[in-house]
Design an enzyme around this catalytic site. Structure first.
Site, PDB file in Angstrom:
ATOM      1  N   HIS A 120      41.329 -19.095 -68.014  1.00 58.60           N
ATOM      2  CA  HIS A 120      40.463 -17.947 -68.312  1.00 58.60           C
ATOM      3  C   HIS A 120      40.934 -16.745 -67.502  1.00 58.60           C
ATOM      4  CE1 HIS A 120      38.567 -18.686 -64.459  1.00 58.60           C
ATOM      5  NE2 HIS A 120      38.234 -19.913 -64.826  1.00 58.60           N
ATOM      6  N   HIS A 129      42.117 -17.002 -63.881  1.00 59.59           N
ATOM      7  CA  HIS A 129      43.465 -17.530 -63.669  1.00 59.59           C
ATOM      8  C   HIS A 129      44.510 -16.447 -63.901  1.00 59.59           C
ATOM      9  CE1 HIS A 129      41.170 -21.266 -64.902  1.00 59.59           C
ATOM     10  NE2 HIS A 129      41.541 -21.514 -63.661  1.00 59.59           N
ATOM     11  N   CYS A 151      26.177 -35.267 -57.135  1.00 65.22           N
ATOM     12  CA  CYS A 151      26.145 -34.596 -58.447  1.00 65.22           C
ATOM     13  C   CYS A 151      27.434 -34.920 -59.183  1.00 65.22           C
ATOM     14  CB  CYS A 151      25.980 -33.084 -58.304  1.00 65.22           C
ATOM     15  SG  CYS A 151      26.134 -32.247 -59.905  1.00 65.22           S
ATOM     16  N   CYS A 166      29.477 -31.695 -60.101  1.00 65.32           N
ATOM     17  CA  CYS A 166      30.217 -31.080 -58.991  1.00 65.32           C
ATOM     18  C   CYS A 166      31.224 -32.044 -58.385  1.00 65.32           C
ATOM     19  CB  CYS A 166      29.279 -30.635 -57.876  1.00 65.32           C
ATOM     20  SG  CYS A 166      28.076 -29.394 -58.347  1.00 65.32           S
ATOM     21  N   CYS A 219      20.665 -29.974 -58.699  1.00 66.93           N
ATOM     22  CA  CYS A 219      21.889 -29.247 -58.358  1.00 66.93           C
ATOM     23  C   CYS A 219      21.745 -27.820 -58.884  1.00 66.93           C
ATOM     24  CB  CYS A 219      23.103 -29.922 -59.003  1.00 66.93           C
ATOM     25  SG  CYS A 219      24.543 -28.837 -59.066  1.00 66.93           S
ATOM     26  N   HIS A 237      24.287 -27.331 -61.908  1.00 64.70           N
ATOM     27  CA  HIS A 237      24.149 -28.127 -63.127  1.00 64.70           C
ATOM     28  C   HIS A 237      22.707 -28.377 -63.552  1.00 64.70           C
ATOM     29  CE1 HIS A 237      28.280 -28.962 -61.719  1.00 64.70           C
ATOM     30  NE2 HIS A 237      28.530 -28.887 -63.002  1.00 64.70           N
ATOM     31  N   LYS A 264      28.610 -12.157 -64.339  1.00 60.70           N
ATOM     32  CA  LYS A 264      29.542 -13.265 -64.354  1.00 60.70           C
ATOM     33  C   LYS A 264      29.815 -13.590 -65.829  1.00 60.70           C
ATOM     34  CE  LYS A 264      30.020 -17.654 -61.951  1.00 60.70           C
ATOM     35  NZ  LYS A 264      30.265 -18.825 -62.690  1.00 60.70           N
ATOM     36  N   LYS A 268      29.545 -18.096 -71.539  1.00 57.81           N
ATOM     37  CA  LYS A 268      29.435 -18.244 -72.990  1.00 57.81           C
ATOM     38  C   LYS A 268      28.060 -17.828 -73.473  1.00 57.81           C
ATOM     39  CE  LYS A 268      32.972 -21.657 -73.997  1.00 57.81           C
ATOM     40  NZ  LYS A 268      33.209 -23.008 -73.553  1.00 57.81           N
TER      41      LYS A 268
HETATM   42 ZN   LIG Z   1      26.377 -29.987 -59.751  1.00 54.67          ZN
END
Ligand SMILES: [Zn+2]
Length: 509
Positions: free
Chosen positions: A18, A21, A127, A130, A145, A148, A298, A301
């Site tokens: 993305h 990178h 998690c 992670c 988390c 997530h 940030k 999607k």
């Molecule tokens: Zn997580």
């Protein structure tokens, strides 16, 4: 000449590349190219981080073999690198059993021999997303988390641990006195304050049942390495630690890591501690860059604001993206905010009206008056121009040695602005009856343009390639194009012949 080993971080191959990178490739490539043109012997390394349960599970989810998915992702990263005109000398994959595994395992044994690896029962909240145990203070109000939004599972396992805490004081000293220089300063302070809170030893392996896709721990088939010894050791295997002693000796220690702000602790603390434990010299520099945001947010999607580097390059070309990463943000290490308008404005003002304009109008006018070239007999470069060229080189070098890409480009802009202003003020196209004056004005412009061409090359390599055509240089000494503040093309070349080239940057509405 110095040997300078420059490395990007190795991206995690659970997905394709993305914008972040692209940013990292560009920053590292500009610095690699700058160092090469300064006469340094550069080894520029990128690669892929390919182990872990996330990758294993992702491949399953896609119905592919793990290797097949990895090969596809690796190809996407390499294609992006090529599209951006980056120039890595090698690409190291952590699944490389010939080049990488022996290094990771050798380092593990060194740490173990030092007494820094021990087995311990560990229980904590894990998690899956992670792939880490989360301390309770890091969970959100519902006990989930924070990334997530899922409850971590209570997990108990016996793993190997690395005695990270043992190196706390040594790291503090080395970072404080810039033996390990962290740029920018605010990231250095962040690392130091983290060290000030005290370090805990870290889990260094996983049970092979839970994470079947990894590098086996030497001497214990039931365990595989966790990411630290598995992936961070790419900076050693990538320069031949276990298979090319000459190369390794030449390029070690690392001159520069170019990494994102989310992984600064892994490099500045964990990797450096591993090197100390292995009795190896620590890295010289860690450059921590920010993220590319999109319209102040940030990229995500769900917000629909994801910017694809390939889309930008389709319209504007790769150098425009390299230019935006250079000048689009604030200071070193700050985030860069992308908006279509902001990008477009940078493209127009800096490239179309700035660089492109002076290159095209200088070469066109010169060729109109001197289709067969002009002599340079008795020509003396304008003293004021000579001074600006010299100070541009000084600023350029100082900035790039400090990894300040933006300030380095300011030095290039000084020359672009100087040339455009000189052109507008001297109005060479109006001079009818003073051929001597006309020639001198045009030769002054040619000299500035030549130095712009040299200084801009690490930033905009494809544009610089096209610009070189202007000078029609056949003499290999003149074609050198390495950084030399004292060299003057108009003094070293008896006949100056230019060629017109197509517009460097098309106006895009
Ligand atoms: Zn997580």
């Amino acid at each position: 000449m110095q040997h300078r080993f420059i490395a990007t971080s190795i991206p995690y191959m659970n997905a394709g590349p993305h914008m972040g990178h692209a940013m990292e490739f560009i920053i590292a490539d500009i610095l690699a190219r700058y160092n090469r043109s300064s006469g340094n012997d550069v080894f520029f390394l990128t690669g892929a981080d390919e182990h872990g349960s996330k990758i294993y599970n992702k491949a399953k989810e896609l119905g592919k073999s793990t290797q097949e998915m990895l090969d596809e992702h690796v190809a996407l990263f390499q294609e992006l690198g090529t599209a951006l005109a980056t120039t890595p000398d090698d690409f190291i994959r952590t699944t490389d059993r010939v080049r990488h595994w022996p290094t990771a395992q050798a380092i593990w044994r060194k740490l173990e021999a030092k007494g820094d690896i021990y087995k311990k029962k560990y229980s904590g909240l894990y998690c899956e997303g992670c792939e880490v145990f989360l301390p309770e203070k890091d969970l959100d109000n519902e006990g989930n988390c924070p990334i997530h939004h899922k409850k971590p599972t209570l997990l108990e396992e016996e793993n190997y641990f690395f005695s990270l805490s043992k190196y706390e004081d040594q790291l503090k000293k080395l970072i404080t006195n810039d033996t390990i220089r962290i740029t920018p300063e605010f990231r250095k302070n962040e690392i130091l304050s983290f060290l000030g809170e005290g370090l805990n030893d870290i889990s260094f392996s996983r049970s092979a049942d839970k994470m079947p896709w990894g590098i086996p721990v030497p001497g214990d088939e039931t365990q595989v390495m966790y990411v630290w010894c598995d992936a961070l050791t790419n900076y050693l295997s990538g320069i031949g630690y276990s298979f090319d002693q000459n190369k390794f000796t030449k390029y070690y220690p690392t001159y520069l890591h170019v990494i994102g702000k989310d992984i600064s602790r892994f490099h500045a603390i964990i990797y450096m501690a591993m090197l100390l434990s292995a009795d190896m010299e620590t890295s010289k520099n860690i450059l921590v860059h920010g993220f590319v945001t999109s319209g102040g947010e940030k990229m995500s999607k769900s917000l629909g604001n994801v910017v694809i580097p390939e889309d930008i390059m389709k319209t504007y070309g790769s150098d425009a993206l390299r230019y935006f990463i250079t000048v689009g943000g604030g200071g070193v290490g700050d985030d860069i905010d992308y908006t279509p308008t902001g990008f477009h404005n940078h493209y127009n003002s800096g490239l179309v009206n700035g660089l492109g304009n002076i290159a095209n109008r200088t070469s066109t006018l010169f060729c109109k008056y001197y289709p067969n070239g002009s002599d340079t007999d008795g020509f003396i470069l304008d003293e004021g121009i000579d001074g600006v060229i010299i100070s541009a080189y000084t600023l350029y070098k100082e900035s790039l040695e400090a990894f300040d890409l933006r300030a380095g480009y300011v030095a290039v802009s000084t020359l672009i602005d100087l040339a455009n202003k000189y052109f507008d003020e001297e109005k060479p196209w109006t001079i009818k009856d003073d051929p001597g004056k006309l020639r001198d004005i045009l030769l002054n412009l040619v000299e500035i343009l030549y130095h712009i061409n040299i200084l801009v090359a690490p930033y905009l390599p494809r544009t610089a390639e096209k610009m070189r055509e202007i000078f029609s240089l056949t003499d290999s000494r003149l074609q050198d194009f390495s950084l030399d503040a004292g060299f003057r093309l108009t003094a070293g070349n008896k006949i100056m012949r230019l060629t017109t080239i197509p517009l460097l940057f098309e106006k895009i509405s």
